[in-house]
Design a protein around this motif. Structure first.
Motif, PDB file in Angstrom:
ATOM      1  N   LYS A  53       0.819  -1.200   0.000  1.00 35.51           N
ATOM      2  CA  LYS A  53       0.000   0.000   0.000  1.00 35.51           C
ATOM      3  C   LYS A  53       0.860   1.260   0.000  1.00 35.51           C
ATOM      4  O   LYS A  53       0.585   2.221  -0.731  1.00 35.51           O
ATOM      5  CB  LYS A  53      -0.927  -0.002   1.222  1.00 35.51           C
ATOM      6  N   ALA A  54       1.909   1.259   0.820  1.00 38.03           N
ATOM      7  CA  ALA A  54       2.786   2.434   0.890  1.00 38.03           C
ATOM      8  C   ALA A  54       3.440   2.699  -0.460  1.00 38.03           C
ATOM      9  O   ALA A  54       3.539   3.854  -0.896  1.00 38.03           O
ATOM     10  CB  ALA A  54       3.847   2.221   1.962  1.00 38.03           C
ATOM     11  N   ALA A  55       3.884   1.641  -1.124  1.00 37.46           N
ATOM     12  CA  ALA A  55       4.498   1.813  -2.443  1.00 37.46           C
ATOM     13  C   ALA A  55       3.473   2.290  -3.472  1.00 37.46           C
ATOM     14  O   ALA A  55       3.772   3.135  -4.326  1.00 37.46           O
ATOM     15  CB  ALA A  55       5.136   0.505  -2.893  1.00 37.46           C
ATOM     16  N   GLU A  56       2.245   1.774  -3.378  1.00 37.65           N
ATOM     17  CA  GLU A  56       1.203   2.191  -4.308  1.00 37.65           C
ATOM     18  C   GLU A  56       0.890   3.672  -4.148  1.00 37.65           C
ATOM     19  O   GLU A  56       0.712   4.406  -5.137  1.00 37.65           O
ATOM     20  CB  GLU A  56      -0.052   1.356  -4.089  1.00 37.65           C
ATOM     21  N   ILE A  57       0.829   4.131  -2.913  1.00 39.90           N
ATOM     22  CA  ILE A  57       0.566   5.557  -2.665  1.00 39.90           C
ATOM     23  C   ILE A  57       1.694   6.411  -3.248  1.00 39.90           C
ATOM     24  O   ILE A  57       1.462   7.458  -3.840  1.00 39.90           O
ATOM     25  CB  ILE A  57       0.402   5.812  -1.155  1.00 39.90           C
ATOM     26  N   ARG A  58       2.916   5.935  -3.086  1.00 37.16           N
ATOM     27  CA  ARG A  58       4.086   6.709  -3.541  1.00 37.16           C
ATOM     28  C   ARG A  58       4.192   6.743  -5.063  1.00 37.16           C
ATOM     29  O   ARG A  58       4.496   7.774  -5.664  1.00 37.16           O
ATOM     30  CB  ARG A  58       5.348   6.105  -2.930  1.00 37.16           C
ATOM     31  N   TYR A  59       3.941   5.597  -5.716  1.00 34.53           N
ATOM     32  CA  TYR A  59       4.205   5.487  -7.151  1.00 34.53           C
ATOM     33  C   TYR A  59       2.952   5.488  -8.022  1.00 34.53           C
ATOM     34  O   TYR A  59       3.045   5.631  -9.239  1.00 34.53           O
ATOM     35  CB  TYR A  59       4.994   4.206  -7.448  1.00 34.53           C
ATOM     36  N   GLY A  60       1.788   5.262  -7.433  1.00 37.23           N
ATOM     37  CA  GLY A  60       0.572   5.193  -8.215  1.00 37.23           C
ATOM     38  C   GLY A  60       0.217   3.800  -8.694  1.00 37.23           C
ATOM     39  O   GLY A  60      -0.837   3.596  -9.301  1.00 37.23           O
ATOM     40  N   SER A  61       1.079   2.824  -8.417  1.00 38.84           N
ATOM     41  CA  SER A  61       0.801   1.431  -8.768  1.00 38.84           C
ATOM     42  C   SER A  61       1.543   0.529  -7.787  1.00 38.84           C
ATOM     43  O   SER A  61       2.573   0.912  -7.231  1.00 38.84           O
ATOM     44  CB  SER A  61       1.243   1.121 -10.201  1.00 38.84           C
ATOM     45  N   LYS A  62       1.001  -0.671  -7.595  1.00 36.66           N
ATOM     46  CA  LYS A  62       1.623  -1.599  -6.657  1.00 36.66           C
ATOM     47  C   LYS A  62       2.852  -2.266  -7.274  1.00 36.66           C
ATOM     48  O   LYS A  62       2.861  -2.568  -8.477  1.00 36.66           O
ATOM     49  CB  LYS A  62       0.618  -2.691  -6.250  1.00 36.66           C
ATOM     50  N   PRO A  63       3.870  -2.537  -6.473  1.00 39.24           N
ATOM     51  CA  PRO A  63       4.988  -3.332  -6.972  1.00 39.24           C
ATOM     52  C   PRO A  63       4.586  -4.799  -7.096  1.00 39.24           C
ATOM     53  O   PRO A  63       3.518  -5.213  -6.633  1.00 39.24           O
ATOM     54  CB  PRO A  63       6.058  -3.143  -5.896  1.00 39.24           C
TER      55      PRO A  63
END
Length: 404
Positions: A53-63
């Motif tokens: 979730k944290a990465a999705e918020i930062r980048y706009g997509s999930k890793p």
């Protein structure tokens, strides 16, 4: 080899192990403009949500998500891995990553035993990888100042260092074996360790207190302070002798490692003492988790991860002090981008030596006898039982190779 990051590319990172300390890794890379978390890996699907979730918020997509870290090594789009697994996985994950052409940030202690650490160094050198140890105090301005003060000679001859790990550790109680939780690949979690039934008391975090997977608080919190003690003394080799005593005192529970431990490491010209106290205790010179350096002209106290204070003369009058933080992840990424391990504040060899000091202390504790060490060969002299404990029996196929 993995894809080489260009001068304007973000360094593509996979974080392996995202519960607890692994979330510090996630936050560390999310805060850097020159890196991007492209994969998250954990054997427990139930703990991956916050990282994804944290990465999705930062980048706009999930890793990407991988359960098996071997698939991370196969992914050629990944430049570097950041390892926050239990200790017994550190060496094999690092070696596999080096073999796959990936750079590595690996948590402390870097190894589960002494011989693993040396093989990690060999892997980093053979495959020309950048491998950073997670002893982040080395990137803090205040700690760098303290070491510079020790080197200045203003404390005279430094004849002893003492590492302090006075951190409260309560009983973990006793829990029965239980079914493996849904979403957990427990056999993969065991990895190099011997096979055993699942027990919740041996799983998340409490794995620190069992010899198969952890190294007690000496190798958990204490490795930070052991690393600083060795750095301050200027020792770049193993000690000549080690002895240790202690126990799991004050309560009875399921854990194996001591909550109270004293270690003495001997060198030709100085001593290194270390104490673990997990029960209520007082500080020493305002230090509970830190280090004391004893010189002929006074003492220097490292009172936290970043602050220090000098006391001078027989009356211990306050002298110079300082403090200040840093960014260990930024240091790692800079070295990766410039392909220069000399830029690292905590190269893998530094991590190996400091981790080995902890492992030797634990071997002496477990055997209840003084060990004579040959620093040149990193072996224990005239004690085959102790020397065998420099490595472990590995569970196939999770075997750390004897030769890199």
């Amino acid at each position: 080899p993995s894809r080489a990051a260009g001068p304007n590319d973000a360094i593509r990172v996979a974080v392996i192990g995202v519960r607890g300390q692994g979330m510090s890794h996630v936050g560390g890379y999310l805060g850097q403009a020159d890196s991007r978390i492209v994969a998250v890996c954990d054997v427990d699907e139930n703990v991956t949500g916050p990282a994804l979730k944290a990465a999705e918020i930062r980048y706009g997509s999930k890793p990407k998500y991988y359960k098996d870290l071997r698939r991370v090594m196969d992914d050629k789009e990944i430049d570097a891995v950041s390892i926050a697994t239990p200790n017994h996985w550190h060496a094999l994950a690092t070696i596999w990553a080096c073999q796959a052409g990936k750079d590595v940030y690996v948590e402390k202690p870097v190894s589960h035993n002494v011989s693993e650490g040396r093989r990690m160094v060999q892997a980093a050198r053979k495959f020309n990888r950048i491998v950073q140890t997670g002893t982040q105090c080395r990137s803090n301005k205040g700690i760098q100042e303290a070491i510079a003060y020790l080197r200045s000679g203003k404390l005279g001859k430094i004849y002893m260092a003492k590492g302090l790990c006075y951190k409260p550790r309560g009983s973990i109680g006793v829990k029965p074996d239980a079914p493996v939780p849904a979403g957990v690949d427990f056999k993969l979690w065991l990895g190099p360790a011997k096979e055993r039934p699942f027990n919740p008391n041996r799983f998340h975090y409490n794995w620190h207190w069992f010899w198969d997977t952890g190294n007690g608080d000496l190798g958990n919190q204490g490795i930070h302070q052991m690393d600083l003690a060795r750095w301050g003394l200027g020792k770049n080799e193993l000690p000549l002798a080690v002895q240790s005593s202690g126990g799991r005192l004050g309560y009875k529970d399921q854990a194996e490692t001591p909550n109270t431990q004293s270690v003495l490491l001997e060198f030709a010209d100085c001593l290194l003492q270390f104490e673990v106290r997990g029960l209520p205790t007082h500080d020493e010179a305002k230090v509970k988790i830190g280090d004391l350096f004893y010189g002929t002209e006074g003492i220097l106290a490292i009172t936290s991860y970043s602050n220090w204070q000098v006391y001078l003369g027989p009356k211990m009058e306050p002298g110079p002090s300082g403090g200040g933080g840093g960014n260990h992840f930024a240091n790692f990424l800079r070295a990766v981008r410039q392909r220069d391990p000399k830029l690292l504040h905590a190269d893998i060899e530094e991590g190996h030596l400091s981790s080995a000091y902890c492992h030797l202390g634990n071997i002496a504790y477990r055997l209840n006898r003084k060990l004579a060490v040959d620093p040149a060969t990193e072996s224990i002299l005239n004690d085959s039982e102790a020397d065998a404990m420099l490595s472990r029996d590995y569970r196939a196929p999770f075997v750390v190779p004897e030769k890199i």
